[in-house]
Design a protein around this motif. Structure first.
Motif, PDB file in Angstrom:
ATOM      1  N   THR A  80       0.188  -3.876   4.411  1.00  0.00           N
ATOM      2  CA  THR A  80      -0.978  -4.085   3.557  1.00  0.00           C
ATOM      3  C   THR A  80      -0.519  -4.185   2.110  1.00  0.00           C
ATOM      4  O   THR A  80       0.199  -3.316   1.616  1.00  0.00           O
ATOM      5  N   VAL A 116      -1.785  -4.956  -1.970  1.00  0.00           N
ATOM      6  CA  VAL A 116      -2.930  -4.874  -2.875  1.00  0.00           C
ATOM      7  C   VAL A 116      -2.557  -5.581  -4.160  1.00  0.00           C
ATOM      8  O   VAL A 116      -1.423  -5.469  -4.644  1.00  0.00           O
ATOM      9  N   VAL A 121      -7.113  -7.187  -1.097  1.00  0.00           N
ATOM     10  CA  VAL A 121      -6.246  -6.562  -0.108  1.00  0.00           C
ATOM     11  C   VAL A 121      -5.891  -7.610   0.943  1.00  0.00           C
ATOM     12  O   VAL A 121      -6.759  -8.346   1.408  1.00  0.00           O
ATOM     13  N   GLU A 137     -12.252  -2.707  -4.171  1.00  0.00           N
ATOM     14  CA  GLU A 137     -12.396  -3.984  -3.459  1.00  0.00           C
ATOM     15  C   GLU A 137     -13.867  -4.380  -3.382  1.00  0.00           C
ATOM     16  O   GLU A 137     -14.208  -5.555  -3.590  1.00  0.00           O
ATOM     17  N   PHE A 147       0.830  -1.202   0.000  1.00  0.00           N
ATOM     18  CA  PHE A 147       0.000   0.000   0.000  1.00  0.00           C
ATOM     19  C   PHE A 147       0.867   1.256   0.000  1.00  0.00           C
ATOM     20  O   PHE A 147       0.635   2.184  -0.779  1.00  0.00           O
TER      21      PHE A 147
END
Length: 103
Positions: free
Chosen positions: A78, A80, A67, A60, A38
């Motif tokens: 995090t 993605v 995620v 999402e 992220f």
């Protein structure tokens, strides 16, 4: 009049979900990589964390991205990634965009 997408102008089938400049940039970036942190995505796109979070949440919810919270050296990071559905929808969007540009 029937809703016939073949008879519609190419611009009429563009997905507004993707057409947003920030979401388009996010999807284009994710389309080139397996997954991205992220923070790295935020930095590369010059977006604030709240704005990127908002756009990621929209994508999402639509099933375009996935995620995941991963542990890297005891720190939660995090990540993605573009979902398979997201990859297909993005490719379709690009084809629609080319139809407009190529006439």
């Amino acid at each position: 009049m029937a809703d016939d997408t073949a008879a519609r102008q190419p611009r009429e089938v563009l997905a507004n979900l993707i057409h947003s400049p920030n979401r388009l940039a996010i999807l284009a970036t994710l389309n080139r990589v397996q997954h991205v942190a992220f923070a790295d995505l935020r930095e590369s796109l010059h977006l604030t964390a709240p704005e990127l979070s908002r756009q990621i949440a929209i994508l999402e919810k639509e099933g375009m991205v996935e995620v995941a919270k991963l542990r890297v050296k005891r720190v939660a990071v995090t990540h993605v990634r573009l979902s398979d559905t997201g990859r297909e929808r993005f490719a379709s969007y690009l084809a629609d965009l080319h139809a407009i540009v190529d006439g």
